[in-house]
Design a protein around this motif. Structure first.
Motif, PDB file in Angstrom:
ATOM      1  N   MET A 168       0.950  -1.087   0.072  1.00  0.00           N
ATOM      2  CA  MET A 168      -0.055   0.113   0.036  1.00  0.00           C
ATOM      3  C   MET A 168       0.750   1.328   0.127  1.00  0.00           C
ATOM      4  O   MET A 168       2.174   1.275   0.123  1.00  0.00           O
ATOM      5  CB  MET A 168      -0.897   0.072   1.188  1.00  0.00           C
ATOM      6  N   ALA A 169       0.378   2.377  -0.298  1.00  0.00           N
ATOM      7  CA  ALA A 169       0.905   3.616  -0.426  1.00  0.00           C
ATOM      8  C   ALA A 169       1.586   3.835   1.113  1.00  0.00           C
ATOM      9  O   ALA A 169       0.910   3.696   2.030  1.00  0.00           O
ATOM     10  CB  ALA A 169      -0.008   4.823  -0.765  1.00  0.00           C
ATOM     11  N   ASN A 170       2.566   4.677   0.741  1.00  0.00           N
ATOM     12  CA  ASN A 170       3.466   5.003   2.132  1.00  0.00           C
ATOM     13  C   ASN A 170       2.448   5.935   3.070  1.00  0.00           C
ATOM     14  O   ASN A 170       2.429   5.925   4.152  1.00  0.00           O
ATOM     15  CB  ASN A 170       4.405   6.245   1.781  1.00  0.00           C
ATOM     16  N   SER A 171       1.686   6.937   2.560  1.00  0.00           N
ATOM     17  CA  SER A 171       0.555   7.489   3.125  1.00  0.00           C
ATOM     18  C   SER A 171      -0.412   6.690   3.915  1.00  0.00           C
ATOM     19  O   SER A 171      -0.667   7.060   5.133  1.00  0.00           O
ATOM     20  CB  SER A 171      -0.081   8.700   2.508  1.00  0.00           C
ATOM     21  N   THR A 172      -0.801   5.597   3.387  1.00  0.00           N
ATOM     22  CA  THR A 172      -1.655   4.705   3.946  1.00  0.00           C
ATOM     23  C   THR A 172      -0.955   3.991   5.151  1.00  0.00           C
ATOM     24  O   THR A 172      -1.414   3.818   6.306  1.00  0.00           O
ATOM     25  CB  THR A 172      -2.233   3.592   3.235  1.00  0.00           C
ATOM     26  N   VAL A 173       0.153   3.442   5.089  1.00  0.00           N
ATOM     27  CA  VAL A 173       1.227   3.027   6.180  1.00  0.00           C
ATOM     28  C   VAL A 173       1.124   4.003   7.238  1.00  0.00           C
ATOM     29  O   VAL A 173       0.921   3.587   8.367  1.00  0.00           O
ATOM     30  CB  VAL A 173       2.467   2.634   5.426  1.00  0.00           C
ATOM     31  N   SER A 174       1.441   5.401   6.964  1.00  0.00           N
ATOM     32  CA  SER A 174       1.527   6.160   7.976  1.00  0.00           C
ATOM     33  C   SER A 174       0.277   6.292   8.757  1.00  0.00           C
ATOM     34  O   SER A 174       0.297   6.276  10.104  1.00  0.00           O
ATOM     35  CB  SER A 174       1.978   7.376   7.222  1.00  0.00           C
ATOM     36  N   GLN A 175      -1.121   6.242   8.052  1.00  0.00           N
ATOM     37  CA  GLN A 175      -2.254   6.217   8.740  1.00  0.00           C
ATOM     38  C   GLN A 175      -2.274   5.035   9.671  1.00  0.00           C
ATOM     39  O   GLN A 175      -2.674   5.361  10.813  1.00  0.00           O
ATOM     40  CB  GLN A 175      -3.402   5.928   7.791  1.00  0.00           C
ATOM     41  N   HIS A 176      -1.857   3.727   9.348  1.00  0.00           N
ATOM     42  CA  HIS A 176      -1.909   2.790  10.370  1.00  0.00           C
ATOM     43  C   HIS A 176      -1.060   2.759  11.251  1.00  0.00           C
ATOM     44  O   HIS A 176      -1.385   2.399  12.386  1.00  0.00           O
ATOM     45  CB  HIS A 176      -1.579   1.365   9.413  1.00  0.00           C
ATOM     46  N   LEU A 177       0.012   3.442  11.196  1.00  0.00           N
ATOM     47  CA  LEU A 177       1.189   3.420  12.422  1.00  0.00           C
ATOM     48  C   LEU A 177       0.347   4.580  13.103  1.00  0.00           C
ATOM     49  O   LEU A 177       0.384   4.225  14.687  1.00  0.00           O
ATOM     50  CB  LEU A 177       2.389   4.144  11.674  1.00  0.00           C
ATOM     51  N   LYS A 178      -0.261   5.534  12.757  1.00  0.00           N
ATOM     52  CA  LYS A 178      -1.004   6.722  13.741  1.00  0.00           C
ATOM     53  C   LYS A 178      -1.942   5.690  14.760  1.00  0.00           C
ATOM     54  O   LYS A 178      -1.960   6.200  15.698  1.00  0.00           O
ATOM     55  CB  LYS A 178      -1.517   7.594  12.712  1.00  0.00           C
ATOM     56  N   VAL A 179      -2.890   5.064  13.822  1.00  0.00           N
ATOM     57  CA  VAL A 179      -4.059   4.211  14.691  1.00  0.00           C
ATOM     58  C   VAL A 179      -3.285   3.372  15.611  1.00  0.00           C
ATOM     59  O   VAL A 179      -3.598   3.376  16.881  1.00  0.00           O
ATOM     60  CB  VAL A 179      -4.628   3.441  13.543  1.00  0.00           C
ATOM     61  N   LEU A 180      -2.130   2.801  15.556  1.00  0.00           N
ATOM     62  CA  LEU A 180      -1.502   1.903  16.358  1.00  0.00           C
ATOM     63  C   LEU A 180      -0.766   2.812  17.662  1.00  0.00           C
ATOM     64  O   LEU A 180      -0.880   2.596  18.831  1.00  0.00           O
ATOM     65  CB  LEU A 180       0.020   0.930  15.790  1.00  0.00           C
ATOM     66  N   LYS A 181      -0.219   3.847  17.103  1.00  0.00           N
ATOM     67  CA  LYS A 181       0.243   4.925  18.216  1.00  0.00           C
ATOM     68  C   LYS A 181      -0.904   5.397  19.113  1.00  0.00           C
ATOM     69  O   LYS A 181      -0.600   5.469  20.265  1.00  0.00           O
ATOM     70  CB  LYS A 181       0.836   6.141  17.409  1.00  0.00           C
ATOM     71  N   GLU A 182      -1.934   5.629  18.506  1.00  0.00           N
ATOM     72  CA  GLU A 182      -3.091   6.335  19.362  1.00  0.00           C
ATOM     73  C   GLU A 182      -3.623   5.117  20.370  1.00  0.00           C
ATOM     74  O   GLU A 182      -4.179   5.607  21.122  1.00  0.00           O
ATOM     75  CB  GLU A 182      -4.150   6.996  18.398  1.00  0.00           C
ATOM     76  N   ALA A 183      -3.625   3.753  19.846  1.00  0.00           N
ATOM     77  CA  ALA A 183      -4.140   2.868  20.752  1.00  0.00           C
ATOM     78  C   ALA A 183      -2.981   2.587  21.584  1.00  0.00           C
ATOM     79  O   ALA A 183      -3.216   1.801  22.528  1.00  0.00           O
ATOM     80  CB  ALA A 183      -4.386   1.687  19.865  1.00  0.00           C
ATOM     81  N   GLY A 184      -1.899   3.182  21.705  1.00  0.00           N
ATOM     82  CA  GLY A 184      -0.853   3.304  22.623  1.00  0.00           C
ATOM     83  C   GLY A 184      -0.032   1.734  22.335  1.00  0.00           C
ATOM     84  O   GLY A 184       0.815   1.430  23.318  1.00  0.00           O
ATOM     85  N   LEU A 185       0.019   0.992  21.383  1.00  0.00           N
ATOM     86  CA  LEU A 185       0.736  -0.166  20.894  1.00  0.00           C
ATOM     87  C   LEU A 185       2.063  -0.036  20.550  1.00  0.00           C
ATOM     88  O   LEU A 185       2.920  -0.778  20.672  1.00  0.00           O
ATOM     89  CB  LEU A 185      -0.207  -1.048  20.270  1.00  0.00           C
ATOM     90  N   ILE A 186       2.306   1.112  20.015  1.00  0.00           N
ATOM     91  CA  ILE A 186       3.682   1.655  19.430  1.00  0.00           C
ATOM     92  C   ILE A 186       4.104   2.880  20.105  1.00  0.00           C
ATOM     93  O   ILE A 186       3.256   3.583  20.292  1.00  0.00           O
ATOM     94  CB  ILE A 186       3.939   1.237  17.907  1.00  0.00           C
ATOM     95  N   LYS A 187       5.494   3.350  20.031  1.00  0.00           N
ATOM     96  CA  LYS A 187       5.793   4.420  20.070  1.00  0.00           C
ATOM     97  C   LYS A 187       6.872   4.890  18.839  1.00  0.00           C
ATOM     98  O   LYS A 187       7.195   3.754  18.227  1.00  0.00           O
ATOM     99  CB  LYS A 187       6.652   4.534  21.318  1.00  0.00           C
ATOM    100  N   GLY A 188       6.949   6.291  18.625  1.00  0.00           N
ATOM    101  CA  GLY A 188       7.899   6.352  17.533  1.00  0.00           C
ATOM    102  C   GLY A 188       8.881   7.600  18.408  1.00  0.00           C
ATOM    103  O   GLY A 188       8.182   8.573  18.490  1.00  0.00           O
ATOM    104  N   SER A 189      10.208   7.380  17.862  1.00  0.00           N
ATOM    105  CA  SER A 189      11.039   8.393  18.200  1.00  0.00           C
ATOM    106  C   SER A 189      11.663   9.138  16.870  1.00  0.00           C
ATOM    107  O   SER A 189      12.238   8.575  16.386  1.00  0.00           O
ATOM    108  CB  SER A 189      12.092   7.724  19.161  1.00  0.00           C
ATOM    109  N   PHE A 190      11.397  10.332  17.103  1.00  0.00           N
ATOM    110  CA  PHE A 190      12.024  11.168  15.836  1.00  0.00           C
ATOM    111  C   PHE A 190      13.270  11.485  15.832  1.00  0.00           C
ATOM    112  O   PHE A 190      13.887  11.668  16.705  1.00  0.00           O
ATOM    113  CB  PHE A 190      11.100  12.461  16.090  1.00  0.00           C
ATOM    114  N   ASN A 191      13.795  11.018  14.486  1.00  0.00           N
ATOM    115  CA  ASN A 191      15.327  11.081  14.603  1.00  0.00           C
ATOM    116  C   ASN A 191      15.611  11.561  13.025  1.00  0.00           C
ATOM    117  O   ASN A 191      15.830  10.700  12.269  1.00  0.00           O
ATOM    118  CB  ASN A 191      15.755   9.802  14.728  1.00  0.00           C
ATOM    119  N   PRO A 192      15.129  12.807  12.834  1.00  0.00           N
ATOM    120  CA  PRO A 192      14.817  13.173  11.273  1.00  0.00           C
ATOM    121  C   PRO A 192      15.955  12.887  10.346  1.00  0.00           C
ATOM    122  O   PRO A 192      17.147  13.071  10.910  1.00  0.00           O
ATOM    123  CB  PRO A 192      14.745  14.656  11.195  1.00  0.00           C
ATOM    124  N   PRO A 193      15.925  12.601   9.079  1.00  0.00           N
ATOM    125  CA  PRO A 193      14.404  12.408   8.442  1.00  0.00           C
ATOM    126  C   PRO A 193      13.717  11.218   8.891  1.00  0.00           C
ATOM    127  O   PRO A 193      12.713  11.174   8.187  1.00  0.00           O
ATOM    128  CB  PRO A 193      14.810  12.583   6.918  1.00  0.00           C
TER     129      PRO A 193
END
Lengths: 101, 101
Positions: free
Chosen positions: A50-75
């Motif tokens: 699937m498209a990158n943007s869709t994956v990003s959306q799924h990651l957001k859902v998982l983040k909001e559910a509290g099951l994953i965390k993302g640590s920003f380390n640009p880019p």
DNA sequence: TGAGTATTTCGTAAAAATACGAAATAGGTA
DNA sequence: TACCTATTTCGTATTTTTACGAAATACTCA
């Protein structure tokens, strides 16, 4: 429809975690993160049809559910399982599938 | 989006069971049936803050997911947990939350 | 046969989930 | 400063979910 009372906190939590797991792409992402311990959004996106943007959306859902965390380390952003909530979810599902009586 | 391959059977099954559990009313129904062993649609409906027809819809979702069975005994229908699939779901979630490494 | 009971199905409306591509963001590097 | 790279956010379209009330179903009992 005699009782207008809401659901218990446990029922709400169960449903919330279950909803996060209710799409095969999200199940895949979590299994992938369990194996990798941590990885970048791009690594995940590469594995999914699937498209990158869709994956990003799924990651957001998982983040909001509290099951994953993302640590920003640009880019890039490194994702990993949120162990605390993961443990809670595990316990909830275990108790659910193994009733007392 | 480099891989157009679908998800594994395990991922699909997990997602399907999780979707069945993704609404608090359905979590409630399953917990209720675990305690009661078997009961009528009306017994369930009495406990929930929604119309009969909506409860019926939720029962249908659970039936289609394979988590419950209904035995017709007019004018009532007796529902109970489908133990075979319940056991499968339990095993899937257990394996999911307890990765090998 | 006709009424009564429990439940589902139907028709419909509103809200949420899923997916895409284009544009925005934010830091690193030439 | 201007570009490059990784990622998210935005705008939008389509599909699915959730919910309701009315009507249909299917059996029992008077």
């Amino acid at each position: 429809m005699t009782q207008a009372q809401p659901y218990s906190a446990t029922e709400e939590k169960m449903a919330r975690y279950a909803k996060a797991l209710s799409h095969p792409a999200r199940v895949f992402i979590l299994r992938f993160l369990e194996q990798q311990c941590a990885c970048f959004a791009g690594d995940i996106s590469e594995q999914l049809p699937m498209a990158n943007s869709t994956v990003s959306q799924h990651l957001k859902v998982l983040k909001e559910a509290g099951l994953i965390k993302g640590s920003f380390n640009p880019p890039t952003i490194e994702y990993c399982i949120d162990k605390e909530n993961w443990t809670e979810a595990k316990a909830l599902f275990e108790a659910f599938f193994t009733p007392c009586c």
